[in-house]
Enzyme design. Structure first.
Site, PDB file in Angstrom:
ATOM      1  N   ASP A  24      37.792  49.990  38.813  1.00  0.00           N
ATOM      2  CA  ASP A  24      38.049  49.234  37.587  1.00  0.00           C
ATOM      3  C   ASP A  24      39.551  49.168  37.339  1.00  0.00           C
ATOM      4  O   ASP A  24      40.287  50.091  37.688  1.00  0.00           O
ATOM      5  CB  ASP A  24      37.351  49.879  36.391  1.00  0.00           C
ATOM      6  CG  ASP A  24      37.079  48.887  35.269  1.00  0.00           C
ATOM      7  OD1 ASP A  24      35.908  48.519  35.064  1.00  0.00           O
ATOM      8  OD2 ASP A  24      38.041  48.451  34.601  1.00  0.00           O
ATOM      9  N   ILE A  25      39.982  48.084  36.713  1.00  0.00           N
ATOM     10  CA  ILE A  25      41.403  47.892  36.444  1.00  0.00           C
ATOM     11  C   ILE A  25      41.914  48.874  35.396  1.00  0.00           C
ATOM     12  O   ILE A  25      43.074  49.285  35.435  1.00  0.00           O
ATOM     13  CB  ILE A  25      41.688  46.431  36.016  1.00  0.00           C
ATOM     14  CG1 ILE A  25      43.189  46.158  35.916  1.00  0.00           C
ATOM     15  CG2 ILE A  25      40.968  46.091  34.722  1.00  0.00           C
ATOM     16  CD1 ILE A  25      43.540  44.701  35.664  1.00  0.00           C
ATOM     17  N   ASN A  77      30.924  43.107  40.514  1.00  0.00           N
ATOM     18  CA  ASN A  77      30.551  42.927  39.115  1.00  0.00           C
ATOM     19  C   ASN A  77      31.728  42.576  38.213  1.00  0.00           C
ATOM     20  O   ASN A  77      31.525  42.000  37.136  1.00  0.00           O
ATOM     21  CB  ASN A  77      29.879  44.220  38.626  1.00  0.00           C
ATOM     22  CG  ASN A  77      29.750  44.292  37.133  1.00  0.00           C
ATOM     23  OD1 ASN A  77      28.843  43.718  36.543  1.00  0.00           O
ATOM     24  ND2 ASN A  77      30.659  45.013  36.485  1.00  0.00           N
ATOM     25  N   SER A 128      26.453  34.292  36.747  1.00  0.00           N
ATOM     26  CA  SER A 128      26.129  34.010  35.350  1.00  0.00           C
ATOM     27  C   SER A 128      25.204  32.813  35.315  1.00  0.00           C
ATOM     28  O   SER A 128      25.115  32.055  36.296  1.00  0.00           O
ATOM     29  CB  SER A 128      27.422  33.705  34.580  1.00  0.00           C
ATOM     30  OG  SER A 128      27.162  33.095  33.328  1.00  0.00           O
ATOM     31  N   TYR A 143      35.457  29.697  33.595  1.00  0.00           N
ATOM     32  CA  TYR A 143      34.317  30.602  33.747  1.00  0.00           C
ATOM     33  C   TYR A 143      33.198  29.928  34.537  1.00  0.00           C
ATOM     34  O   TYR A 143      32.652  30.500  35.483  1.00  0.00           O
ATOM     35  CB  TYR A 143      33.817  31.034  32.365  1.00  0.00           C
ATOM     36  CG  TYR A 143      32.826  32.169  32.413  1.00  0.00           C
ATOM     37  CD1 TYR A 143      33.254  33.476  32.629  1.00  0.00           C
ATOM     38  CD2 TYR A 143      31.464  31.940  32.250  1.00  0.00           C
ATOM     39  CE1 TYR A 143      32.353  34.528  32.684  1.00  0.00           C
ATOM     40  CE2 TYR A 143      30.556  32.990  32.302  1.00  0.00           C
ATOM     41  CZ  TYR A 143      31.009  34.275  32.528  1.00  0.00           C
ATOM     42  OH  TYR A 143      30.103  35.311  32.590  1.00  0.00           O
TER      43      TYR A 143
END
Length: 275
Positions: free
Chosen positions: A40-41, A105, A158, A176
Site C-alpha cells: 500500500d502507498i 486491488n 468496477s 475512472y
C-alpha cells in the site's frame, strides 16, 4: 472448529491492502492459510479528495491477519512506480516465494462536487487504476509462467468497467470509467497468454462498496449534484456492498471452485448492471 485451510501453502500478493477491500481480501485469504504480501502507498495523492490509507492502517491489516493465524509481510509502495512494485515482489519472493495468487486491488476515485482540475483528475486516476494494475501483473506474471505451477490473478475493476452509467464529462468520472474498462482489456489480453500455462486471470466488478473511497463527503456531494446521480442505484434493496462480499468472490476465483474459470468479468453488484 477453525476455518478450513483451503489455501494452505499458497502465497498471495495484494495491492491496496491497508484498509477497505484490500484488508478484507488479506484477512480472508490468510484465514484459509495463504501467506500474504500486503502492498500500500500509505500516503495521500494531492488530487484525491479524501485521505488515503496510512501506515497505521497497514499495521492494522497486519494485526488482523495475524489474529486469524496468518503470516504477512507489509510493504509501503506506490503501484504507479515500477520500482516500488518490483521491490515488493522481490520482498515477497525473499520472504515466502513466488506468489501464486495476485489480487490487484489498489484504486482511487476522484469524483467530487466541484472538480478543480479535470486533466489532473483523469491522469491520476488512470495512473493508479490502470497503470498500477499493469505494473503489478507485469511484475509477477512472468514469474508465474517460469514457475510452471499455474496460478490465479484477480483484477478488481468496477461496474464502471462494464458500463458508462453516471458519465458527466468530468475528468474523474471519465478517468475512472476508462481505467476500469482498461483493466478488462488487460485481463483479456493476458488471458490468451497465460491460459496455456495454467494461470487464470479474471476481473471482479463491484457496485459501490462501503469503504472510505465511497463514503467521504465529496463523493456524497457528487451524488447530490450530478444530473446522472439518479441512475446509480442497485436493483436489490442494498445501498452499498460490504468488503467481505467482494472477498468472497475473490475466494471463489482463487480456490478450487474457480479452477476452470478464466477470462471472466464477474459482477458483484446487487443487480446494478441489470437495472
Amino acid at each position: 472448529m477453525g476455518q478450513e485451510q483451503t489455501l494452505a501453502g499458497e502465497i498471495a500478493f495484494i495491492t491496496g491492502a491497508a484498509r477497505g477491500q484490500g484488508r478484507s481480501h488479506a484477512v480472508e485469504l490468510a484465514r484459509r492459510g495463504a501467506r500474504i504480501l500486503a502492498l500500500d502507498i500509505c500516503a495521500d495523492i494531492d488530487s484525491v479528495p479524501y485521505g488515503l490509507a496510512t501506515r497505521s492502517d497497514l499495521d492494522q491489516t497486519v494485526a488482523e491477519v495475524e489474529a486469524v493465524g496468518g503470516e504477512i509481510v507489509a510493504v509501503r509502495g506506490d503501484v504507479r512506480e515500477t520500482a516500488d512494485v518490483a521491490a515488493a515482489v522481490d520482498r515477497c519472493v525473499e520472504a515466502f516465494g513466488v506468489p501464486g495468487i495476485v489480487v490487484a486491488n489498489a484504486g482511487i476515485n476522484l469524483q467530487r462536487g466541484e472538480e478543480p482540475d479535470a486533466q489532473q483528475a483523469f491522469m491520476d486516476t488512470v495512473m493508479v487504476n490502470l497503470v498500477g494494475v499493469w505494473n503489478t501483473v507485469h511484475a509477477i506474471a512472468p514469474l508465474l509462467v517460469e514457475r510452471g505451477e499455474g496460478g490465479s490473478i484477480v483484477l478488481i475493476s468496477s461496474t464502471n468497467g462494464l458500463s458508462g452509467r453516471g458519465g458527466d464529462g468530468s475528468g474523474a468520472v471519465t478517468g475512472y470509467t476508462a481505467s476500469k474498462h482498461g483493466v478488462v482489456g488487460i485481463m483479456r489480453s493476458l488471458m490468451s497468454w497465460l491460459a496455456p500455462h495454467g494461470i487464470r486471470i479474471n476481473t471482479i466488478h463491484p457496485a459501490g462498496v462501503a469503504t472510505p473511497m465511497v463514503t467521504h463527503e465529496e463523493m456524497q456531494a457528487w451524488f447530490k449534484g450530478s444530473p446522472a446521480g439518479h441512475t446509480m442505484g442497485n436493483a436489490l434493496p442494498v445501498p452499498m456492498l460490504d468488503p467481505i462480499d467482494i472477498s468472497r468472490a475473490v475466494l471463489y476465483l482463487v480456490e478450487e471452485s474457480g479452477r476452470h474459470v478464466t477470462g471472466v468479468t464477474m459482477p458483484v453488484d446487487a443487480g446494478y448492471l441489470a437495472k
